[in-house]
Design a protein around this motif. Structure first.
Motif, PDB file in Angstrom:
ATOM      1  N   ARG A   1       0.807  -1.205   0.000  1.00 49.95           N
ATOM      2  CA  ARG A   1       0.000   0.000   0.000  1.00 49.95           C
ATOM      3  C   ARG A   1       0.847   1.264   0.000  1.00 49.95           C
ATOM      4  N   LEU A   2       2.140   1.087   0.378  1.00 48.37           N
ATOM      5  CA  LEU A   2       2.974   2.272   0.516  1.00 48.37           C
ATOM      6  C   LEU A   2       3.809   2.578  -0.721  1.00 48.37           C
ATOM      7  N   LYS A   3       3.268   2.366  -1.892  1.00 41.82           N
ATOM      8  CA  LYS A   3       4.039   2.770  -3.072  1.00 41.82           C
ATOM      9  C   LYS A   3       3.175   2.955  -4.306  1.00 41.82           C
ATOM     10  N   SER A   4       3.825   3.444  -5.341  1.00 40.06           N
ATOM     11  CA  SER A   4       3.187   3.643  -6.643  1.00 40.06           C
ATOM     12  C   SER A   4       1.813   4.292  -6.582  1.00 40.06           C
ATOM     13  N   THR A   5       1.756   5.453  -5.996  1.00 37.00           N
ATOM     14  CA  THR A   5       0.483   6.151  -5.984  1.00 37.00           C
ATOM     15  C   THR A   5       0.456   7.169  -7.112  1.00 37.00           C
ATOM     16  N   HIS A   7      -0.113  10.992  -7.848  1.00 39.74           N
ATOM     17  CA  HIS A   7       0.108  12.127  -6.961  1.00 39.74           C
ATOM     18  C   HIS A   7      -1.168  12.957  -6.885  1.00 39.74           C
ATOM     19  N   ASP A   8      -2.111  12.448  -6.126  1.00 38.81           N
ATOM     20  CA  ASP A   8      -3.402  13.130  -6.087  1.00 38.81           C
ATOM     21  C   ASP A   8      -3.476  14.214  -5.026  1.00 38.81           C
ATOM     22  N   GLU A   9      -2.430  14.331  -4.201  1.00 41.47           N
ATOM     23  CA  GLU A   9      -2.456  15.372  -3.169  1.00 41.47           C
ATOM     24  C   GLU A   9      -1.704  16.599  -3.655  1.00 41.47           C
ATOM     25  N   LEU A  10      -1.980  17.723  -2.994  1.00 40.37           N
ATOM     26  CA  LEU A  10      -1.282  18.947  -3.387  1.00 40.37           C
ATOM     27  C   LEU A  10       0.026  19.008  -2.640  1.00 40.37           C
TER      28      LEU A  10
END
Lengths: 10, 212
Positions: A1-5, A7-10
């Motif tokens: 769960r802690l990778k390859s996101t 970048h939906d946050e500012l």
């Protein structure tokens, strides 16, 4: 769960 | 999007607006670190280059454009319009000591070795320490105007709310980004000492003055 996101946050 | 994330973003926006209004209304940027503001402009520029490549949501796009525009607006006010009031004698933090390690770390620890991803990672590392010239300036002069401390408090709240946002997302079993979380926690820790002074002094109507 802690990778390859999209970048939906500012 | 959850409530913590939204409040975090709004708090970030509020911080920037407080700063712009303070400079505009007092026609002065005394006590504000131009170096921190310059670093924030680099942070937004490096991170939001994805405006050209990816679309996440209208909210996301609008906020990115607002953050970019306001950060350059702040620089314009500080370095051009009200340059005479800029307190450069007290704004002496060597920003290359922040920028160069952030570049090195972004090249070493990243999720993907692509230009856009390394720029994003660099912006995350740099943001985590970008407030240091401002905190250094406050510690050098030993005090800050209340409005400057409100600015710092709003900026620190944004970081704290982002941590709550990650905890919330963790329980929703959403994907999380380890780099953003570690850098975000480091960034929030930098505000702790300031938070303490803010809560014990500024909110009681006293000026933020550091203990001698």
């Amino acid at each position: 769960r802690l990778k390859s996101t999209t970048h939906d946050e500012l | 999007m959850n409530i913590f994330r939204l409040l975090g973003d709004l708090s970030h926006l509020l911080a920037i607006i407080i700063l712009l209004l303070k400079i505009w209304n007092s026609r002065s940027c005394a006590g504000i670190s131009g170096r921190s503001q310059f670093l924030f402009a680099i942070v937004f520029t490096a991170r939001y280059l994805d405006l050209f490549f990816t679309f996440i949501s209208l909210y996301n796009t609008v906020m990115k454009i607002v953050f970019l525009a306001t950060s350059y607006g702040t620089l314009y006010l500080m370095y051009i319009k009200f340059k005479a009031t800029y307190d450069s004698n007290h704004d002496t933090f060597r920003i290359e000591f922040l920028i160069l390690p952030a570049i090195a770390l972004a090249l070493l620890i990243n999720e993907e070795f692509t230009v856009i991803e390394i720029l994003w990672t660099f912006s995350i590392y740099l943001e985590s320490v970008a407030i240091l010239p401002q905190l250094f300036m406050v510690s050098k002069t030993g005090e800050a105007e209340s409005i400057t401390s409100h600015y710092l408090f709003a900026l620190g709240s944004y970081r704290a709310l982002y941590i709550l946002n990650w905890i919330y997302r963790w329980f929703l079993t959403e994907k999380l980004n380890a780099i953003a979380i570690v850098a975000g926690i480091v960034q929030t820790i930098l505000y702790c000492d300031f938070f303490y002074l803010y809560l014990t002094k500024v909110l009681k109507g006293k000026k933020l003055q550091l203990p001698a």
